[in-house]
Design an enzyme around this catalytic site. Structure first.
Site, PDB file in Angstrom:
ATOM      1  N   ASN A 256     -37.021  -7.520   5.108  1.00 38.03           N
ATOM      2  CA  ASN A 256     -36.351  -6.325   5.625  1.00 38.03           C
ATOM      3  C   ASN A 256     -37.107  -5.057   5.240  1.00 38.03           C
ATOM      4  O   ASN A 256     -37.303  -4.156   6.056  1.00 38.03           O
ATOM      5  CB  ASN A 256     -34.923  -6.248   5.094  1.00 38.03           C
ATOM      6  CG  ASN A 256     -34.026  -7.323   5.655  1.00 38.03           C
ATOM      7  OD1 ASN A 256     -34.399  -8.021   6.598  1.00 38.03           O
ATOM      8  ND2 ASN A 256     -32.844  -7.464   5.089  1.00 38.03           N
TER       9      ASN A 256
ATOM     10  N   ASP B  14     -32.732 -20.884   1.306  1.00 37.47           N
ATOM     11  CA  ASP B  14     -31.526 -21.312   2.020  1.00 37.47           C
ATOM     12  C   ASP B  14     -31.725 -22.490   2.954  1.00 37.47           C
ATOM     13  O   ASP B  14     -30.739 -23.080   3.413  1.00 37.47           O
ATOM     14  CB  ASP B  14     -30.971 -20.138   2.836  1.00 37.47           C
ATOM     15  CG  ASP B  14     -30.604 -18.941   1.970  1.00 37.47           C
ATOM     16  OD1 ASP B  14     -30.282 -19.158   0.780  1.00 37.47           O
ATOM     17  OD2 ASP B  14     -30.627 -17.809   2.479  1.00 37.47           O
TER      18      ASP B  14
ATOM     19  N   TRP C 255     -20.148 -17.817   0.847  1.00 38.59           N
ATOM     20  CA  TRP C 255     -20.402 -16.966   2.004  1.00 38.59           C
ATOM     21  C   TRP C 255     -19.983 -15.547   1.658  1.00 38.59           C
ATOM     22  O   TRP C 255     -18.916 -15.338   1.059  1.00 38.59           O
ATOM     23  CB  TRP C 255     -19.634 -17.454   3.233  1.00 38.59           C
ATOM     24  CG  TRP C 255     -20.119 -18.761   3.733  1.00 38.59           C
ATOM     25  CD1 TRP C 255     -19.513 -19.970   3.597  1.00 38.59           C
ATOM     26  CD2 TRP C 255     -21.316 -18.996   4.498  1.00 38.59           C
ATOM     27  NE1 TRP C 255     -20.246 -20.948   4.223  1.00 38.59           N
ATOM     28  CE2 TRP C 255     -21.364 -20.370   4.790  1.00 38.59           C
ATOM     29  CE3 TRP C 255     -22.345 -18.183   4.968  1.00 38.59           C
ATOM     30  CZ2 TRP C 255     -22.405 -20.939   5.525  1.00 38.59           C
ATOM     31  CZ3 TRP C 255     -23.357 -18.753   5.703  1.00 38.59           C
ATOM     32  CH2 TRP C 255     -23.380 -20.111   5.964  1.00 38.59           C
TER      33      TRP C 255
ATOM     34  N   GLU D 107     -33.357 -11.874  10.571  1.00 36.93           N
ATOM     35  CA  GLU D 107     -32.298 -12.389   9.701  1.00 36.93           C
ATOM     36  C   GLU D 107     -32.944 -12.936   8.441  1.00 36.93           C
ATOM     37  O   GLU D 107     -32.943 -14.140   8.199  1.00 36.93           O
ATOM     38  CB  GLU D 107     -31.501 -13.490  10.404  1.00 36.93           C
ATOM     39  CG  GLU D 107     -30.519 -13.002  11.435  1.00 36.93           C
ATOM     40  CD  GLU D 107     -29.468 -14.050  11.728  1.00 36.93           C
ATOM     41  OE1 GLU D 107     -28.678 -14.374  10.825  1.00 36.93           O
ATOM     42  OE2 GLU D 107     -29.458 -14.548  12.869  1.00 36.93           O
TER      43      GLU D 107
ATOM     44  N   ARG E  63     -25.317 -21.490  17.435  1.00 43.51           N
ATOM     45  CA  ARG E  63     -24.318 -22.556  17.516  1.00 43.51           C
ATOM     46  C   ARG E  63     -23.148 -22.146  18.397  1.00 43.51           C
ATOM     47  O   ARG E  63     -21.993 -22.157  17.987  1.00 43.51           O
ATOM     48  CB  ARG E  63     -23.847 -22.916  16.111  1.00 43.51           C
ATOM     49  CG  ARG E  63     -24.973 -23.570  15.299  1.00 43.51           C
ATOM     50  CD  ARG E  63     -24.711 -23.598  13.823  1.00 43.51           C
ATOM     51  NE  ARG E  63     -25.968 -23.510  13.085  1.00 43.51           N
ATOM     52  CZ  ARG E  63     -26.039 -23.240  11.798  1.00 43.51           C
ATOM     53  NH1 ARG E  63     -24.961 -23.017  11.100  1.00 43.51           N
ATOM     54  NH2 ARG E  63     -27.216 -23.171  11.211  1.00 43.51           N
TER      55      ARG E  63
ATOM     56  N   THR F 100     -36.559 -16.758   2.708  1.00 44.68           N
ATOM     57  CA  THR F 100     -35.265 -17.241   3.202  1.00 44.68           C
ATOM     58  C   THR F 100     -35.304 -18.741   3.443  1.00 44.68           C
ATOM     59  O   THR F 100     -34.341 -19.463   3.149  1.00 44.68           O
ATOM     60  CB  THR F 100     -34.891 -16.496   4.494  1.00 44.68           C
ATOM     61  OG1 THR F 100     -34.703 -15.107   4.193  1.00 44.68           O
ATOM     62  CG2 THR F 100     -33.609 -17.050   5.096  1.00 44.68           C
TER      63      THR F 100
ATOM     64  N   CYS G 187     -34.961  -2.970  42.493  1.00 48.30           N
ATOM     65  CA  CYS G 187     -36.410  -3.168  42.477  1.00 48.30           C
ATOM     66  C   CYS G 187     -36.982  -3.039  43.878  1.00 48.30           C
ATOM     67  O   CYS G 187     -36.302  -3.285  44.880  1.00 48.30           O
ATOM     68  CB  CYS G 187     -36.758  -4.527  41.878  1.00 48.30           C
ATOM     69  SG  CYS G 187     -36.266  -5.938  42.894  1.00 48.30           S
TER      70      CYS G 187
ATOM     71  N   GLU H 202     -28.294  -7.635  43.110  1.00 48.90           N
ATOM     72  CA  GLU H 202     -28.012  -7.140  44.455  1.00 48.90           C
ATOM     73  C   GLU H 202     -27.964  -8.285  45.464  1.00 48.90           C
ATOM     74  O   GLU H 202     -27.072  -8.335  46.332  1.00 48.90           O
ATOM     75  CB  GLU H 202     -29.076  -6.125  44.874  1.00 48.90           C
ATOM     76  CG  GLU H 202     -29.137  -4.895  43.976  1.00 48.90           C
ATOM     77  CD  GLU H 202     -30.124  -5.016  42.832  1.00 48.90           C
ATOM     78  OE1 GLU H 202     -30.719  -3.994  42.446  1.00 48.90           O
ATOM     79  OE2 GLU H 202     -30.318  -6.151  42.321  1.00 48.90           O
TER      80      GLU H 202
ATOM     81  N   LEU I  72     -31.448 -21.404  11.775  1.00 56.04           N
ATOM     82  CA  LEU I  72     -31.742 -20.246  12.621  1.00 56.04           C
ATOM     83  C   LEU I  72     -31.578 -20.543  14.104  1.00 56.04           C
ATOM     84  O   LEU I  72     -32.317 -20.024  14.947  1.00 56.04           O
ATOM     85  CB  LEU I  72     -33.158 -19.711  12.343  1.00 56.04           C
ATOM     86  CG  LEU I  72     -33.412 -19.170  10.942  1.00 56.04           C
ATOM     87  CD1 LEU I  72     -34.842 -18.677  10.826  1.00 56.04           C
ATOM     88  CD2 LEU I  72     -32.441 -18.052  10.591  1.00 56.04           C
TER      89      LEU I  72
END
Length: 370
Positions: free
Chosen positions: A298, A200, A170, A292, A207, A196, A75, A52, A204
């Site tokens: 997960n 790998d 990939w 991720e 980019r 992970t 606010c 605002e 993280l």
């Protein structure tokens, strides 16, 4: 009647702040006089002017008797910035059209009441559904004190995230992977499990040029993270936290000396208690987390009930194999009646890849259907 095109412009402006306002919400504002936009703005970063006040600062003419379209209730309290309600009153704006209601107890209807008491006409809930889509993380964080958690994975059409050899590069195409990096920039933190990291050795990071760099979180119960991993070697550049349950003091000191923050948590089911981790993150103003990781983290996240949203990238490939990894490992759920249930909220296409976005349904949502 208010004009949807002006609120749509406010929504577009609000989205420009993605990644930079947390734990504050995304907000856009447009000032209209004689059906012409005479000022507009958005909340650009935490600590900066609210939408605002940005809009009022950009005025090309007097806004007396003008309308203000704003995506979230203004606010009415002092924080890093003074209350926007007073700025609106002082500007002599005649009418304020609001999209979302603010659940923050410091606002929550008080902003609307102050404006109306000052003689300003207020219209609420205009294009509310579209405005609400800007701030699921803020709404969740401000009402629960815990971060909004999303889970992301990339899989083949037959539900594999890696071949039986463990190779996963990939699964998806370049366009999908670019989208993932832009997504990372929208979240306060990125979380992965130690599996992970060991498999790998990821960075993280985000980019995307000039993007927000999220806090990197590694869940590592026994503090096995290698000191020569990419995560540790770049901890001086990207803020990094490792959540652990057991470790020797020397390893902790070594990590701390490299710039890695380490925080100890109790175990649950033999691993770091993810709910306790989320409560801690909420206490240090981390309002959203993107997971991720692999199938193990997960599964733990889904079974703990912390996940609110799913990003499933699906590639037109078949890997097959009973030993190939899937997005959710572990024992799984005993029956379809006990599984995690979701609602599809949107789809996107990246070349031949498809992104399916789901909201995880709460117990109340599921029971309401039964």
């Amino acid at each position: 009647m208010p004009d949807t095109s002006f609120m749509q412009r406010a929504i577009e402006l609000a989205a420009l702040g993605k990644g930079f306002t947390a734990p504050n919400p995304l907000v856009g504002a447009v000032i209209v006089k004689n059906n012409i936009i005479i000022g507009e703005g958005y909340h650009k970063k935490i600590g900066g002017l609210h939408a605002e006040r940005e809009a009022l600062a950009s005025l090309t003419q007097s806004c007396e008797d003008a309308d203000m379209y704003v995506t979230l209730e203004p606010c009415c309290h002092f924080g890093k910035q003074p209350p926007c309600t007073q700025a609106i009153i002082d500007s002599k704006i005649k009418r304020v059209i609001i999209g979302s209601r603010d659940p923050n107890p410091l606002v929550a209807g008080k902003g609307v009441r102050i404006l109306r008491d000052a003689g300003i006409e207020v219209i609420e809930d205009f294009m509310r559904a579209q405005c609400d889509e800007l701030n699921p993380a803020f709404f969740h964080y401000i009402t629960t004190g815990m971060p909004y958690v999303a889970l992301k994975f990339a899989e083949t059409a037959d539900g594999k995230i890696a071949a039986y050899t463990g190779k996963s590069k990939w699964i998806t195409n370049d366009e999908s992977r670019r989208h993932v990096h832009s997504l990372r920039g929208e979240y306060s933190a990125i979380l992965a499990g130690i599996g992970t990291v060991l498999a790998d050795d990821p960075m993280l990071n985000c980019r995307v040029e000039n993007a927000h760099q999220p806090l990197r979180i590694i869940v590592d119960s026994k503090l096995r993270i290698p000191l020569d991993s990419n995560i540790c070697k770049t901890a001086d550049k990207y803020k990094t936290l490792v959540a652990y349950a057991d470790a020797d003091e020397q390893k902790i000191r070594s990590l701390n000396n490299m710039g890695v923050e380490t925080v100890k948590f109790d175990r649950k089911d033999g691993k770091v208690d993810l709910t306790a981790l989320m409560k801690y993150l909420g206490s240090v103003n981390i309002s959203s987390v993107l997971i991720e990781g692999g199938g193990e983290i997960n599964e733990a996240a889904l079974k703990s009930g912390i996940v609110s949203h799913i990003y499933a990238y699906i590639a037109p490939k078949l890997l097959g194999g009973k030993d190939a990894k899937t997005p959710v490992e572990g024992a799984g759920f005993a029956s379809p009646n006990e599984c995690v249930q979701m609602s599809l909220v949107r789809t996107k296409v990246f070349g031949d890849d498809v992104l399916l976005e789901y909201d995880v349904r709460s117990d109340a949502d599921v029971h309401r259907d039964n």
